[in-house]
Design an enzyme around this catalytic site. Structure first.
Site, PDB file in Angstrom:
ATOM      1  N   GLU A   1      60.579   2.470 -11.559  1.00  0.00           N
ATOM      2  CA  GLU A   1      59.590   2.487 -10.604  1.00  0.00           C
ATOM      3  C   GLU A   1      57.932   2.289 -10.926  1.00  0.00           C
ATOM      4  O   GLU A   1      57.166   2.725  -9.996  1.00  0.00           O
ATOM      5  CB  GLU A   1      59.944   3.641  -9.738  1.00  0.00           C
ATOM      6  CG  GLU A   1      61.263   3.545  -9.170  1.00  0.00           C
ATOM      7  CD  GLU A   1      61.864   3.398  -7.734  1.00  0.00           C
ATOM      8  OE1 GLU A   1      60.827   3.402  -6.914  1.00  0.00           O
ATOM      9  OE2 GLU A   1      62.834   2.886  -7.421  1.00  0.00           O
TER      10      GLU A   1
ATOM     11  N   HIS B   1      59.110  10.368  -6.383  1.00  0.00           N
ATOM     12  CA  HIS B   1      58.720   9.784  -7.663  1.00  0.00           C
ATOM     13  C   HIS B   1      58.077  11.117  -8.284  1.00  0.00           C
ATOM     14  O   HIS B   1      57.355  11.932  -7.809  1.00  0.00           O
ATOM     15  CB  HIS B   1      57.516   8.654  -7.270  1.00  0.00           C
ATOM     16  CG  HIS B   1      58.038   7.719  -7.006  1.00  0.00           C
ATOM     17  ND1 HIS B   1      57.598   6.810  -5.855  1.00  0.00           N
ATOM     18  CD2 HIS B   1      58.982   6.736  -7.357  1.00  0.00           C
ATOM     19  CE1 HIS B   1      58.267   5.676  -5.743  1.00  0.00           C
ATOM     20  NE2 HIS B   1      59.100   5.700  -6.638  1.00  0.00           N
TER      21      HIS B   1
ATOM     22  N   CYS C   1      49.528   6.665  -4.779  1.00  0.00           N
ATOM     23  CA  CYS C   1      50.738   5.652  -4.712  1.00  0.00           C
ATOM     24  C   CYS C   1      49.953   4.162  -4.389  1.00  0.00           C
ATOM     25  O   CYS C   1      50.634   3.226  -4.811  1.00  0.00           O
ATOM     26  CB  CYS C   1      51.580   5.967  -3.453  1.00  0.00           C
ATOM     27  SG  CYS C   1      52.493   7.277  -3.392  1.00  0.00           S
TER      28      CYS C   1
HETATM   29  O1  SUG Z   1      59.203   3.605  -2.208  1.00  0.00           O
HETATM   30  N1  SUG Z   1      57.750   4.059   1.186  1.00  0.00           N
HETATM   31  C1  SUG Z   1      57.846   4.126  -0.447  1.00  0.00           C
HETATM   32  C2  SUG Z   1      56.664   4.646  -0.772  1.00  0.00           C
HETATM   33  C3  SUG Z   1      56.224   4.732  -2.148  1.00  0.00           C
HETATM   34  C4  SUG Z   1      55.163   5.650  -2.621  1.00  0.00           C
HETATM   35  N2  SUG Z   1      54.849   5.612  -3.945  1.00  0.00           N
HETATM   36  C5  SUG Z   1      54.674   6.410  -4.912  1.00  0.00           C
HETATM   37  N3  SUG Z   1      55.057   7.548  -4.720  1.00  0.00           N
HETATM   38  N4  SUG Z   1      54.150   6.064  -5.957  1.00  0.00           N
HETATM   39  C6  SUG Z   1      59.006   4.237  -1.108  1.00  0.00           C
HETATM   40  O2  SUG Z   1      59.809   5.545  -0.779  1.00  0.00           O
HETATM   41  C7  SUG Z   1      59.103   3.412   3.220  1.00  0.00           C
HETATM   42  C8  SUG Z   1      59.057   2.001   3.851  1.00  0.00           C
HETATM   43  C9  SUG Z   1      59.773   2.332   4.976  1.00  0.00           C
HETATM   44  O3  SUG Z   1      60.818   3.197   5.391  1.00  0.00           O
HETATM   45  O4  SUG Z   1      59.379   1.382   6.070  1.00  0.00           O
HETATM   46  C10 SUG Z   1      58.540   3.244   1.663  1.00  0.00           C
HETATM   47  O5  SUG Z   1      59.305   2.174   1.036  1.00  0.00           O
END
Ligand code: SUG
Length: 416
Positions: free
Chosen positions: A160, A228, A345
């Site tokens: 990731e 994460h 993020c």
């Molecule tokens: O991968 N949310 C992302 C958020 C990512 C955050 N990134 C870090 N922590 N670096 C994920 O979970 C939600 C999309 C939705 O449900 O429509 C989403 O993909």
């Protein structure tokens, strides 16, 4: 050499589809009305605030959504796809640039180049089809010989990107200690970062094994919603800022880190002051920890941190003491936060000579004005779940993206 923050411009299809189990913000907002225009403008305002701090700022661009190519590979198309595939084809999730790649700056790598490995994001179907577009953008932005851009690690080993990677160093241009944080499956939610992927990346980047640590994330943190590592820890230069329950064996990790980098400053927030639930609900650690040219280490937090009395009180106490974080800036990225994406993020950090980056990917205030204009005129104001299947909606969001690429002189990437 400077650290550049490349922020993902929030795409016109930003919506709440509840696609990430283990990401409590995203799952609890499933089906809510999203506001792509406000979301993108919030992201641009954050970039402006970073410029005002004297930081170097870059952008990564929204991917083509719906992803017709991905649907075609599944032998369907947007009009006929089952709703769950349609939602996964439409997600604007590439906005979270911390998941785009893992970056090892040149001083850490055996060949003296800056290495970037695009993340495969295989654990979540809606994210698993991001990497080809991300790779195309990174290959263009970092085409200079000073960089080496790698294809993703093979499935099934989940990677990731920078969200599970921290770098500690005396200064950005000195050799660093790279810390890869991985999860072990078995809890209620998936462990998205696999140690096999982290080790493969470290080998591919030519990192010095004596200065590379592989650290297990605590299962309590994953179970509490830290999908994460960057939800519970962040590092910058000599400082590691982490929650007490971020790592499976905190004492062992800190001892290893101190052995290889005696000058490290570990700022640990005790669970008694800020619980995991407060940390994850406010995103205290999903902050950008940056060194400004004025030399003040600054923490850029989402406004949810100020709204939580415990996280805000902890920060005020730290500022009043003699801790390494000297200043706090508050930003509003509420639309992204509702999908589990805070200030950290939204950005990918690359420490390099800015002159080596394709200038179409770096921004100043005037270029942000241009992006702002395109967003204000073409991004949908709101997206309701009912609208998503409408062909007129699809035409509108695709056109909006084309306008942005034209404004940034990046038309060659429109169809990647
Ligand atoms: O991968 N949310 C992302 C958020 C990512 C955050 N990134 C870090 N922590 N670096 C994920 O979970 C939600 C999309 C939705 O449900 O429509 C989403 O993909």
């Amino acid at each position: 050499m400077r650290e550049i923050n490349f922020d993902g411009i929030i795409g016109p299809t930003h919506n709440y589809a509840g696609l990430s189990p283990g990401n409590l913000a995203a799952t609890s907002n499933a089906g809510a009305v999203a506001h792509p225009r406000a979301a993108a403008l919030q992201g641009i305002a954050k970039m402006r605030a970073n410029l005002a701090l004297g930081l170097v700022q870059g952008v990564l661009l929204p991917h083509r959504r719906p992803d017709h190519r991905w649907l075609a590979a599944l032998h369907t198309d947007y009009a006929r796809a089952e709703p769950h595939l349609r939602a996964r084809a439409l997600s604007a999730s590439a906005m979270w640039a911390a998941n785009a790649a893992t970056v090892s700056p040149a001083p850490d790598c055996a060949d003296g180049r800056c290495h970037l490995s695009v993340a495969n994001l295989v654990t979540m179907p809606h994210r698993s089809h991001e990497w080809p577009d991300t790779l195309a953008q990174l290959r263009l932005a970092f085409a200079h010989d000073a960089f080496r851009v790698h294809a993703p690690v093979s499935a099934p080993f989940g990677d990731e990107g920078a969200a599970n990677h921290m770098r500690l160093c005396a200064s950005h241009d000195a050799a660093g200690v790279e810390v890869f944080v991985y999860g072990v499956s078995g809890g209620p939610f998936p462990a998205r970062q696999h140690v096999e992927a982290s080790r493969a990346i470290a080998r591919g980047h030519g990192l010095n094994p004596a200065r590379t640590l592989f650290v297990e994330q605590s299962s309590e943190a994953i179970a509490a919603g830290a999908f994460h590592n960057d939800v519970v820890a962040v590092a910058n230069e000599r400082t590691l800022f982490a929650h007490e329950q971020a790592f499976a064996d905190r004492a062992g990790f800190y001892a290893q880190l101190r052995a290889v980098m005696p000058e490290v400053e570990i700022v640990e927030v005790p669970a008694a002051a800020v619980s995991l639930s407060d940390a994850i609900g406010s995103y205290l650690f999903n902050a950008q920890l940056v060194s400004t040219p004025a030399g003040q280490q600054t923490l850029i937090v989402p406004q949810e941190v100020r709204e939580n009395p415990r996280t805000w009180a902890w920060l005020q106490d730290h500022l009043a003491g003699n801790g390494p974080i000297r200043r706090v800036e508050v930003v509003d990225v509420r639309e992204s936060m509702a999908n589990g994406g805070g200030p950290a993020c939204l950005r990918l950090r690359v420490a390099c000579d800015p002159a080596h980056v394709d200038q179409r990917f770096t921004v100043d205030a005037a270029k942000l004005d241009r992006i702002d204009d395109v967003v204000a005129s073409h991004w949908p104001e709101a997206i309701t779940p009912g609208e998503i299947g409408d062909p007129a909606f699809v035409a509108r969001v695709e056109q909006a993206r084309v306008r942005l690429f034209s404004a940034l002189d990046l038309v060659e990437l429109i169809d990647t």
